[in-house]
Design an enzyme around this catalytic site. Sequence first.
Site, short mmCIF file in Angstrom:
data_model
loop_
_atom_site.label_atom_id
_atom_site.label_comp_id
_atom_site.label_asym_id
_atom_site.label_seq_id
_atom_site.Cartn_x
_atom_site.Cartn_y
_atom_site.Cartn_z
N HIS A 1 44.65 6.86 -2.06
CA HIS A 1 43.84 5.87 -1.26
C HIS A 1 44.30 4.51 -1.38
O HIS A 1 44.70 4.14 -2.28
CB HIS A 1 42.37 6.06 -1.80
CG HIS A 1 41.28 5.02 -0.75
ND1 HIS A 1 40.92 5.45 0.45
CD2 HIS A 1 40.87 3.92 -0.91
CE1 HIS A 1 40.22 4.66 0.91
NE2 HIS A 1 39.97 3.43 0.17
N GLY B 1 36.67 4.43 2.17
CA GLY B 1 36.55 4.63 3.65
C GLY B 1 37.78 4.07 4.66
O GLY B 1 38.78 4.09 3.96
N LEU C 1 33.50 11.04 -0.77
CA LEU C 1 34.70 10.56 -0.30
C LEU C 1 35.36 9.43 -1.23
O LEU C 1 34.27 8.35 -1.52
CB LEU C 1 34.37 9.86 1.48
CG LEU C 1 35.47 9.27 1.86
CD1 LEU C 1 36.72 10.33 2.38
CD2 LEU C 1 35.37 8.58 2.93
N ASP C 2 36.42 9.52 -1.76
CA ASP C 2 37.21 8.26 -2.55
C ASP C 2 36.38 7.95 -3.78
O ASP C 2 36.57 6.87 -4.32
CB ASP C 2 37.30 7.09 -1.49
CG ASP C 2 38.02 7.34 -0.41
OD1 ASP C 2 38.88 8.00 -0.33
OD2 ASP C 2 37.53 6.30 0.56
N ALA C 3 35.63 9.03 -4.09
CA ALA C 3 34.82 8.91 -5.38
C ALA C 3 35.42 9.78 -6.45
O ALA C 3 34.83 9.96 -7.77
CB ALA C 3 33.27 9.19 -5.08
#
Lengths: 282, 282, 282, 282
Positions: D189, D198, D224-226
């Site tokens: 990311h 995001g 998401l992205d976690a």
Amino acid sequence: MRQRLLIACPDAAGIIRSVATVLHEAGANIVSSDQYSEDPNEGMFFMRTEFDWEPSAGDLQTLQVGLAQVGQRYDMTMRLTRADDRKRLAIFVSRSSHCLHELLWQWQTGEIQADLTVVAGNHPDHQTTVQRLGIPYVYVPMTRDRRQAAEERLWQAAQSSDLIVLARFMQILSPRFVAGWEGRMINIHHSFLPAFVGADPYRQAFARGVKLIGATAHYVTEELDAGPIIEQDVQRVDHSHRVDDLRRIGSHIERQVLARAVRWHLEDRVLVHGGRTVVFRA
Amino acid sequence: MRQRLLIACPDAAGIIRSVATVLHEAGANIVSSDQYSEDPNEGMFFMRTEFDWEPSAGDLQTLQVGLAQVGQRYDMTMRLTRADDRKRLAIFVSRSSHCLHELLWQWQTGEIQADLTVVAGNHPDHQTTVQRLGIPYVYVPMTRDRRQAAEERLWQAAQSSDLIVLARFMQILSPRFVAGWEGRMINIHHSFLPAFVGADPYRQAFARGVKLIGATAHYVTEELDAGPIIEQDVQRVDHSHRVDDLRRIGSHIERQVLARAVRWHLEDRVLVHGGRTVVFRA
Amino acid sequence: MRQRLLIACPDAAGIIRSVATVLHEAGANIVSSDQYSEDPNEGMFFMRTEFDWEPSAGDLQTLQVGLAQVGQRYDMTMRLTRADDRKRLAIFVSRSSHCLHELLWQWQTGEIQADLTVVAGNHPDHQTTVQRLGIPYVYVPMTRDRRQAAEERLWQAAQSSDLIVLARFMQILSPRFVAGWEGRMINIHHSFLPAFVGADPYRQAFARGVKLIGATAHYVTEELDAGPIIEQDVQRVDHSHRVDDLRRIGSHIERQVLARAVRWHLEDRVLVHGGRTVVFRA
Amino acid sequence: MRQRLLIACPDAAGIIRSVATVLHEAGANIVSSDQYSEDPNEGMFFMRTEFDWEPSAGDLQTLQVGLAQVGQRYDMTMRLTRADDRKRLAIFVSRSSHCLHELLWQWQTGEIQADLTVVAGNHPDHQTTVQRLGIPYVYVPMTRDRRQAAEERLWQAAQSSDLIVLARFMQILSPRFVAGWEGRMINIHHSFLPAFVGADPYRQAFARGVKLIGATAHYVTEELDAGPIIEQDVQRVDHSHRVDDLRRIGSHIERQVLARAVRWHLEDRVLVHGGRTVVFRA
């Protein structure tokens, strides 16, 4: 009781198992264990183990005999310390205050855990600050004609200490003095060693036009600025920084680097071998 | 048309105003302007100005005459370039591919804007990679007995270029060659200079036990690894890294540092004075 | 007399030339000049100029009239300060001492040049330390039922100051208070914003398992931890660091980041526009 | 044969000794051993051991039975791999080439040791580059109306792989897909998570005015992205960098961070527990 066991020996099969077994049989509980093996075939092996230990009857002997046997079998250099046994710390200082100040500050907050026995300086500048904290300050002027006497006084001041920290102490100590504190005297040099050995490294750094400046904490050896490096760090600079800017920026690197090195030494995280250090960082 | 004006001169009052006035009168629009003054009283003054300029009739002469007058008044060294005038780039390389590869890659993505005229190597290794990109590869073996002829071939290969980049080119060029490319030949040295000058710096770094390793991009001068430093960077290592680890970790520092230095040179961001560089970073 | 001129205005052709001409005609000698242009076509233009000025008869009027005219022509926001005009500084603090201590220390060494008018705290902890330096300490307990009165006392304590620094002041100030100190109140948040807004960011960082922790100095705005960022820094951590380790490591980042931000503000290096800062670093 | 043993279990006394004894009795020679104990009293214990092992008759059974017994006694999750058993690697990619390119490059130089089975992309852009290296390229357009079919093709392409790397793959995979690759799919990311989750994080970073930008490699989880963070890094930027500059600077962080994370995973250095990673770095 938290204990720390430091080991250095020629690498061989079975070391970890042997040590772990001795500790287990003596009723110890290993809390952390770090190893470093130079080369499994022919190099040295280094180990730092922390363990909790509430010895029952017989445990002490089990541990002593067990470690002695293992130590002999593997030809170990070994050091066993109690974590709550605070080391005794002496600080030598000259005019610059930033490194001294940082050490005093981290000592007050408990980040540096030691008994601060004495601060000795070849200027009277820091006397008030130091004494206000209840620490003896020994003022030792170091003029050329009384060098030997002065060094004698420094020797006495530090005598009962476990570690001397040269916190920007700008005097060169005699080989005899240095030899007496081998592996127990830490200096901060205000450059990224081995660049800029010797006097006024910030001026040297400016003249060379480097784009990063640094500081180096190392054990003192007879050869100037050539001892085993414990910690280094750097910060970016550019053409617009003059020598005074480098000094200012560098002072913040110096105090952080020195404080980390001192803390690691006090926590028995540093082993020296072949002019290099093994640092078992937290 | 985006233009770049680079100026170096003894510092004096009124320089910025004078230059800005000339540009204004010639119809230019200043987009960015960076200055650096060593010491307002007696040092040098350096300036990099980017301006947009769509000259009308007469503007060209206004600019030329104006700059000439200002230049004479302040004793300026001056360089005026067009931003879209791509410099011609030659790369010399030996066995190691990482620096070459990074330059080729950034050249393909447009991060490095230049006309890549030739890659010359004293090994045939990279021929296929280079030629596949449509770039001539000149293979110049450098055995001891044909050194001079080999250097002559390198000279010819680079002849029409504006910049030579030594991308881990492990041969030493003659003083005559170096003198001919003063300020226009960039080398990457795989250490944090001035530490570890000379051969096999990673082995030296390992032996010294440093806690950070680095790389240095610098202009080549006659004295080995002593030219003006353009860019440096470092990365943390520890006792567990062997020489091969340092080489691997270092290779990533080298390629980033060299690519940045090359880019800055191509964008006319670097001025040399007194063995040091002024780098007007974006 | 060293002077500093700060300018913000819509970008346009001729600004640098116009300002430089006014300064030149008033007898000033530009020592340094930094500009930043968001976008030459339609953005904002920011400038910081330092100049030496020993005004003769008429110079003052030349400068005032000249700047007024230029300011009007280009729609400038402008600030002219004397470098030796020390700003008046108030510090608010809670229990944690590291940020306060660093500011006091850099103030004593002259790295932070300001008149330290008052330290106010919602705990009595630092009273002795502060008063020993000859600085008034205002103890303002902040219990829930006397919030408003407490804030009133803080307001009075800081009244005559130019800048309030929240050195780990763990109370939230009312929108009215914040509004009254817009652009003149700096907070240190113990995370790399915008990550970990709000309470106990080190615990949040631990829970998320980040590999770097950081600190952020920013101007205080009504929305919590959302004001313009002046400076940030980070340090590497790993899985073995517990929350307390993060706090310890982070405390050293915090104090460095806050001290830099405060110094830059005091040296008129920071401009705010659109929720972002322009920082003209030395 | 170099072997790697990974263990996770509730912490308890005697684990290291027990494991070391089993290995010793099976004729193995421990080369390195890293442990991490969350909390000796009640937390988890993690261990990575590398050992050389040339099993004689009976050794295999000794090892298997021994590890099974130890594993049962301490409630261990255990993984035993052969260091020369190369993992099978699939890469998914969209338009951006920098992360793909870095992985291909480190794969060619041997820094990333894996069998690169397939590259799949939702654009045809990288087909030539990939196929030239002898690697199959699967072009999977991902329009809205054929999402499910496309995902099915990606699933098939990666089917025989041990690890999927999302090298700036800008499509969101379904929860079912993600669940099937838990702990075996790494994403990069382009921000310092948890900041700027995001879309278009560089634009977010610009808008917030951060002074450092970063990149994060993490295991993909449904949110998401976690997912658990494997590696992060940052680089300093300032007000003068526009969104495109952030993208360019960030691209170099991304590719380094992703390559490190992939290498660590392939070398069995990463354990996941409670949403966080334990990374036994070399």
